[in-house]
Write an enzyme that holds these catalytic residues in place. Sequence first.
Site, mmCIF file in Angstrom:
data_model
loop_
_atom_site.group_PDB
_atom_site.id
_atom_site.type_symbol
_atom_site.label_atom_id
_atom_site.label_comp_id
_atom_site.label_asym_id
_atom_site.label_seq_id
_atom_site.Cartn_x
_atom_site.Cartn_y
_atom_site.Cartn_z
ATOM 1 N N ASP A 798 0.876 -1.164 0.000
ATOM 2 C CA ASP A 798 0.000 0.000 0.000
ATOM 3 C C ASP A 798 0.917 1.218 0.000
ATOM 4 O OD1 ASP A 798 -2.222 1.639 0.177
ATOM 5 O OD2 ASP A 798 -2.306 1.523 2.363
ATOM 6 N N LEU A 799 0.358 2.373 -0.216
ATOM 7 C CA LEU A 799 1.161 3.596 -0.254
ATOM 8 C C LEU A 799 1.088 4.346 1.071
ATOM 9 C CD1 LEU A 799 2.887 5.609 -1.846
ATOM 10 C CD2 LEU A 799 0.770 6.622 -2.722
ATOM 11 N N ASP A 800 -0.113 4.820 1.376
ATOM 12 C CA ASP A 800 -0.265 5.629 2.581
ATOM 13 C C ASP A 800 -0.032 4.795 3.827
ATOM 14 O OD1 ASP A 800 -0.939 7.623 0.864
ATOM 15 O OD2 ASP A 800 -3.096 7.501 1.208
ATOM 16 N N THR A 806 1.069 9.737 4.085
ATOM 17 C CA THR A 806 0.256 10.841 3.548
ATOM 18 C C THR A 806 -1.061 10.951 4.290
ATOM 19 O OG1 THR A 806 -0.711 9.376 1.884
ATOM 20 C CG2 THR A 806 1.273 10.590 1.246
ATOM 21 N N LYS A 834 -9.322 5.209 6.464
ATOM 22 C CA LYS A 834 -8.078 4.543 6.058
ATOM 23 C C LYS A 834 -8.367 3.324 5.185
ATOM 24 C CE LYS A 834 -4.990 6.081 9.722
ATOM 25 N NZ LYS A 834 -4.014 5.668 10.757
ATOM 26 N N SER A 903 -2.460 0.949 -4.270
ATOM 27 C CA SER A 903 -2.955 2.061 -3.474
ATOM 28 C C SER A 903 -4.302 2.513 -3.980
ATOM 29 C CB SER A 903 -1.966 3.232 -3.545
ATOM 30 O OG SER A 903 -2.525 4.389 -2.955
ATOM 31 N N ALA A 904 -5.166 2.892 -3.053
ATOM 32 C CA ALA A 904 -6.478 3.423 -3.431
ATOM 33 C C ALA A 904 -6.376 4.857 -3.904
ATOM 34 C CB ALA A 904 -7.429 3.332 -2.237
ATOM 35 N N LYS A 934 -10.795 -1.332 -1.602
ATOM 36 C CA LYS A 934 -10.595 -2.155 -0.417
ATOM 37 C C LYS A 934 -11.790 -1.991 0.527
ATOM 38 C CE LYS A 934 -5.715 -0.967 -0.948
ATOM 39 N NZ LYS A 934 -4.565 -0.245 -0.379
ATOM 40 N N GLU A 958 0.150 -3.562 4.449
ATOM 41 C CA GLU A 958 -0.911 -2.582 4.648
ATOM 42 C C GLU A 958 -0.884 -2.029 6.067
ATOM 43 O OE1 GLU A 958 -3.433 -0.838 3.771
ATOM 44 O OE2 GLU A 958 -3.991 -1.405 1.721
ATOM 45 N N ASP A 959 -1.437 -0.813 6.205
ATOM 46 C CA ASP A 959 -1.577 -0.248 7.553
ATOM 47 C C ASP A 959 -3.033 -0.084 7.951
ATOM 48 O OD1 ASP A 959 -2.287 1.941 5.898
ATOM 49 O OD2 ASP A 959 -1.687 3.350 7.480
#
Length: 1006
Positions: A798-800, A806, A834, A903-904, A934, A958-959
Amino acid sequence: MMKPEAQAHSHAYALYPFTEWSIKEVAYLEENQQRSESIFALGNGYIGMRGNFEEGYYGTEGSSVTGNYLNGFYDAEPILYPEVAYGYPTHNHAMLNVPNARIVELCIAGQPFHLHTGSVHKHGRELDMRAGLLRRDAEWESPDGHRVEIAVRSLVSLEHKHLAALCYEVKALNFSGEIQLSSLIDAQVTGPEGSDDPRLGARRTEPSLLFEEAGQEGAGCWMRHRTRNTRFALLTGLYHRLEAPRERDCRVERYANGTRDGIRYTLHLNQGETVRLTKYIAYHTSRDYPEEELPRRSAETLELADRLGFEALAAQQRAFLDRFWSRADVEIEGDPAMQQGVRFNAFGLLQATGRDGITNIGAKGLSGEGYEGHYFWDTEMYMLPFFTFTWPEVARTLLDFRYATLGKARERAAQMAQKGALYPWRTINGEENSTFFPAGTAQAHINADIAYAIRQYVLATGDERYLAEKGAEILFETSRFWADLGHFNPARGGAFCIDAVTGPDEYTAVVDNNAYTNLMVREQLYYACETAEKLRRDYPVDYERLQRELALTEEEVAEWRRAADLMYIPGDAELGIVAQDDTFLSKKRWDFEHTPSYKYPLLLHYHPLVIYRHQVLKQADLVMALFLLGDRFSLADKIRNYRYYEPLTTHDSSLSPCIHSIVAAEIGRLEEAYKYFNRTVRMDLDDVNGNVKDGLHTAAMGGSWMAVVNGFAGLRLFGDGVLSFAPALPSPWDSLRFKIMHRGCLLDVRIGHEAVEYTLLEGDRLTFRHRGEQLELSAAGSSIRRSLVKKLEAVIFDLDGVITDTAELHYLAWKELADELGIPFDRQVNERLKGVSRAESLEIILERSGRAWSAAEKAALTLRKNERYRELIGRLTPADLLPGIRELIAALRERGIAVGLASASLNAPLILERLGAGSWFQAVADPAAVRKGKPDPELFLRAADMLGVPPQHCAGVEDAAAGVAAIRAAGMKAVGIGSADRLGEADLLLPSTAELSPERLLGLFG
């Protein structure tokens, strides 16, 4: 209360001991008798004999059903409707219970042997599936104290269509004296009892089989009957061979006892001596031959049997089965219940299957009178695949039945005011026999099912001559029906719609645009066009004949293609699924929680209209399309649709669990797949549905093979004609082995937990795929081995909160927007955002606005938020990478492990550019290209697909809880960065990215 089918099926108690090649009954219990009569039934595809006792049954009335059947031998009775409508079937055809010719009455010093008198010291039966014999052993003591040992071996010849035989041995254990053996035919045949269960036949008002005459000549005797309405003649013949210590002293006489007629042998046995009576039975009918030929044909069959003798017939039976098992056997190591079950089902299919081109496979085979011996779509969709891939010659004869009845299908279409041909939902001779049209004639999908079966047969065998000579005519006539039935609907933008049909799910009836039907029809129409082109090019003589005979034009074929191109497939964009039909998703969901277990199956406890008003399924419908047309759906589509429809499915039909097992295996839910396979393969041996007494479930028998080969081995055969495998072995098994026929090649497949081995046993060359990799075996005896050990091949991030944080930028952008709108927004609400999309985040914020928002307003708000967010992104630098990420990705790539991003965020490319990470990822999944964000798994699956790595060889990082759920739904290993209270479902939980390392990721795979 949970659906009964959702609970795990246990083998803590076996009705029959687990043995690999046989079914054994070690003691007689009256309460098990009727069920065991079905289990121990014998058959050869023409003759079927329930496992009745030779001496007859003397237990409680209603606890036994004497049954002897001939495939396709039926009578017709007028159907009396209190309220009739045009087009209803006028006559019901029912397979008949024919005279019982297996009777052997044994008397010891005037005392008749049966299990309800005297003393039974031992009694057991064994169905030997390698030998094709039913063995029965008993030790019995008469009321007078005379003790005998009885051994009976029975067979229905797989080599000789009209022949059955039994060998009956009696040994005197503690006495010397007179015994009598009476071999009889019973002229009185009783029909089934009446029942409220729609799966059983209606009680007949009068006998359907009428006795005409009987006779005896030497060691033989015979009996003639005639059906009341169809006027078919039946000749039942017997011949005997007695072997006794003093044969010349044996008294032989014709013996009649009420409706029974035959021969009685009276002889003396000394203690320790044995007498053997061999009995040969022949059935011939005028449905197979001219009536005047029946006596000669019966005599020739019995003469052949006597000349060969029982031992030679048994040897033939064993040789036949050796050939059968050499291709049809499925070997399961480590699971004796499943091993026994899958062999019993294959053997049962063999016994049930007509191999003459004029008969088919009844829903109960030849083991009972449930469904009145009718043939359904079960043959093409559940049983034909077994033969297509193990014994294609038989598959062709089953398709020949549909060609032989094409004329009747044309008549039915005309009666229904349609062009072309409409095959009957249930039939014996090709005429429609379903009196309940919502779950009968409305199931027109049978046309497309037959077309699908033809295509699979041709793809598997390369038998284009069949297509040119017979198959194409069926395809063209049934395609003509669809083109006439459907219409280009202006209300659907000109899409081709099919109204007032019922799909496979009989709990949802007479609907518009059943998705299964429309999807299958689309495939059929494309195939019909493809077939027309092939015949025009490669078989011009046959094509010209068909054009002439069918008045087929190129314009008509072009119209089929137009209908396929514009076929309407209902769907729900919000759910991201295919809708079962136009209205299914708008109905109230069935209240499973408050439906007690004794109310299943629902069809026996609720009026059809009650069921029709709810979202509830009897069996796989759209889920079946996910399997059959798997190349038309992405893995994400399959997961999403399966997860929606599986909880709504009762599996009240025995056809359902196998399909759910196959799809569950494909989407990575192996434990669930095994549960449904368990239910399928043990359907009869464990009496799962509680109705084995009425006959075996032949569709489930075929479905058990499909669940192994299509499910756990992942076999698929799509339009390019190349076999494809994707093996995944369930944990209870040590290994799996089976064989597949494909275009003259015989392929042996051995699957273990660590590897699969493909070996070409017959044929010159075979090309196939293993998990997308094209492989070739170039000569008989050559093998290829591929590892099945799960290993880390890709990590998808994932990105964030994983690559960079971010989340604070998102929070600030959403906070500014919420403040401008006067909507309360804090960090607690922000936690809910999130891992979800921008549109879904806005919906969460607007929940507290106190007003409704139009789509245009929402679009404007998301744009405002994104513009502010992009301004904030401009502040990012490589220094904003989270701890350890740069080093981790470099280390992964050094080890040859692919790296992707899921990433979403639509701004992911911009963020990666600002971080200096734009070139690190081999795949960046575009969230705008997926149907659902997601926790739907599609984004992660798309990234894996872009990387060319199977999901089971991927780890996701993922977070957010939604992200972890998405990773797990995708069948990947999930790594959570954060706290256990939010990410407890993760396979590996770490407090920060600094704890991530290649070693920890590799450790997830053992």
